[in-house]
Design a protein around this motif. Structure first.
Motif, mmCIF file in Angstrom:
data_model
loop_
_atom_site.group_PDB
_atom_site.id
_atom_site.type_symbol
_atom_site.label_atom_id
_atom_site.label_comp_id
_atom_site.label_asym_id
_atom_site.label_seq_id
_atom_site.Cartn_x
_atom_site.Cartn_y
_atom_site.Cartn_z
ATOM 1 N N LYS A 19 18.592 -6.979 39.461
ATOM 2 C CA LYS A 19 17.968 -5.793 40.055
ATOM 3 C C LYS A 19 17.921 -4.622 39.074
ATOM 4 O O LYS A 19 18.228 -3.478 39.419
ATOM 5 N N MET A 20 17.534 -4.940 37.841
ATOM 6 C CA MET A 20 17.376 -3.928 36.795
ATOM 7 C C MET A 20 15.983 -4.070 36.212
ATOM 8 O O MET A 20 15.375 -5.137 36.302
ATOM 9 N N PRO A 21 15.492 -3.019 35.569
ATOM 10 C CA PRO A 21 14.184 -3.145 34.912
ATOM 11 C C PRO A 21 14.257 -4.155 33.774
ATOM 12 O O PRO A 21 15.328 -4.673 33.463
ATOM 13 N N GLY A 22 13.133 -4.402 33.151
ATOM 14 C CA GLY A 22 13.051 -5.405 32.093
ATOM 15 C C GLY A 22 14.129 -5.284 31.033
ATOM 16 O O GLY A 22 14.647 -4.204 30.764
ATOM 17 N N PHE A 23 14.459 -6.407 30.455
ATOM 18 C CA PHE A 23 15.486 -6.458 29.424
ATOM 19 C C PHE A 23 14.893 -6.059 28.087
ATOM 20 O O PHE A 23 13.834 -6.528 27.692
ATOM 21 N N GLY A 24 15.597 -5.175 27.355
ATOM 22 C CA GLY A 24 15.153 -4.770 26.033
ATOM 23 C C GLY A 24 15.373 -5.859 25.010
ATOM 24 O O GLY A 24 14.603 -6.011 24.069
ATOM 25 N N THR A 25 16.431 -6.642 25.191
ATOM 26 C CA THR A 25 16.777 -7.705 24.244
ATOM 27 C C THR A 25 17.199 -8.947 25.001
ATOM 28 O O THR A 25 17.973 -8.862 25.950
ATOM 29 N N TRP A 59 21.143 -11.234 27.983
ATOM 30 C CA TRP A 59 20.060 -10.347 28.373
ATOM 31 C C TRP A 59 20.638 -8.940 28.394
ATOM 32 O O TRP A 59 21.596 -8.674 29.112
ATOM 33 N N GLU A 60 20.074 -8.010 27.622
ATOM 34 C CA GLU A 60 20.570 -6.635 27.573
ATOM 35 C C GLU A 60 19.462 -5.674 27.966
ATOM 36 O O GLU A 60 18.320 -5.834 27.553
ATOM 37 N N VAL A 61 19.843 -4.646 28.734
ATOM 38 C CA VAL A 61 18.883 -3.641 29.151
ATOM 39 C C VAL A 61 18.785 -2.535 28.110
ATOM 40 O O VAL A 61 17.701 -2.111 27.759
ATOM 41 N N SER A 62 19.913 -2.065 27.589
ATOM 42 C CA SER A 62 19.858 -0.922 26.660
ATOM 43 C C SER A 62 20.994 -0.928 25.642
ATOM 44 O O SER A 62 21.680 0.059 25.486
ATOM 45 N N GLY A 63 21.212 -2.013 24.965
ATOM 46 C CA GLY A 63 22.232 -2.060 23.918
ATOM 47 C C GLY A 63 23.620 -2.392 24.425
ATOM 48 O O GLY A 63 23.815 -2.716 25.598
ATOM 49 N N PRO A 64 24.622 -2.287 23.535
ATOM 50 C CA PRO A 64 25.969 -2.781 23.843
ATOM 51 C C PRO A 64 26.725 -2.025 24.934
ATOM 52 O O PRO A 64 27.647 -2.554 25.518
ATOM 53 N N THR A 65 26.355 -0.782 25.237
ATOM 54 C CA THR A 65 27.064 -0.050 26.296
ATOM 55 C C THR A 65 26.302 -0.081 27.616
ATOM 56 O O THR A 65 26.745 0.496 28.594
#
Length: 160
Positions: free
Chosen positions: A47-53, A63-69
């Motif tokens: 339930k998050m927007p698209g994955f950046g990576t 699958w990451e949304v916005s980097g390591p944090t």
């Protein structure tokens, strides 16, 4: 004249004090790339927007949304590795492992409420592991609900 040193160790070249080598006799299950779960299924469960990576390799995916944090979901596949060691690690990191069973396979689930959940499921000598974290972001859903939903998808698609 005698040559060489040391006694007969039965052909074991492992250093003293090393655990014996364990040979896994069976091929084991095939979980498929990323646990046979699609990027869209992870996105829908998380339930998050698209994955950046999205990182894929032979033993797992992240699958990451916005980097390591930021929020992330990861899948790992362990061949011939004891799930108990992973559960003990969860316990050491203040995520006490609780028993879980999905489709007749036992495992554990460990959680830091509102932050992180991991779920491992045993298949003979192998296991798979899902980890879900919101990082520094506010949760958008129950992290253990996500881990369980993804684990159930993998369990339903495993080729034994």
């Amino acid at each position: 004249m005698l040559s060489g040193c040391g006694g007969d160790n039965g052909g074991d070249d492992a250093p003293a004090g090393s655990p014996p080598t364990r040979v896994v006799s069976e091929q084991g299950p095939f979980f498929g790339e990323c646990g046979s779960v699609t990027d869209d299924e992870v996105k829908d469960a998380f339930k998050m927007p698209g994955f950046g990576t999205v990182t894929r390799n032979s033993v797992g995916c992240v699958w990451e949304v916005s980097g390591p944090t930021g929020p992330s979901v990861s899948f790992s596949w362990y061949r011939g590795s004891p799930i108990g060691r992973e559960a003990a690690g969860s316990d050491r990191l203040a995520r006490p492992p609780m028993p879980v069973e999905i489709r007749g396979h036992k495992g554990f689930i460990g959680q830091v409420p509102g932050l992180l959940c991991e779920l491992g499921l045993q298949y003979g000598d192998d296991f798979f592991h899902w980890s879900v974290t919101f990082g520094l972001f506010p949760p958008t859903t129950d992290e253990c609900g996500v881990a369980r939903q993804l684990a159930e998808l993998t369990a339903s698609r495993v080729q034994e």
